[in-house]
Motif scaffolding. Sequence first.
Motif: not given
Length: 177
Positions: A38-39, A49-55, A59-62, A154-164
């Motif tokens: 997807r990314v 910033a655009a790349l970070a938002a897409a990441a 993750v939120r869409g996984l 919570v896990v999804r948000e933590e994963l998103a933070k790491i991916a960003v």
Amino acid sequence: MPNVTPGRRDLAAFNALSPPQAERELLSCCAAPAFALRVAAMRPYADAAALAAAAQEAVRGLSGADVLQALSAHPRIGDRAPGAGREASWSRAEQSGTTGADRKVLAELAAGNALYEQRFGHVYLVCATGLTAGEMLDRLKDRMGNDEDTEQAVVREELAKIAVLRVVKLVSDQEET
């Protein structure tokens, strides 16, 4: 393609990669192929910033299965990531708050990791960047009180933070530590 050091790319070089090359690079940021696909497909990015938002949105869409696949690439908090590659280096840097931590705290983290895995069926994931071992342990203890649905969010948000954090490192001039 612009001339870049292997394993390090600026944003223009990342945007210029073939889709399979970009996907391989992105798998070091989040080990779910659906994330990488997807990314990579949303390129070119105007800025980090655009790349970070897409990441973050990727993750939120996984799916739940995709999240579990991504989690399988993360070592337990307090364990040293195996290997010498980018992901291992990033993981060690992210978990640097456990380096030199009190043995009692590390033992509690190890025991807490095991209890968490028994309860939720996967590794305890926290965006550990900037946290001490004690803070990681406190968050683990707090999250043990979560129900399954809350913890999945919570896990999804933590994963998103790491991916960003990792996608920004992927296209930055920072040394990979």
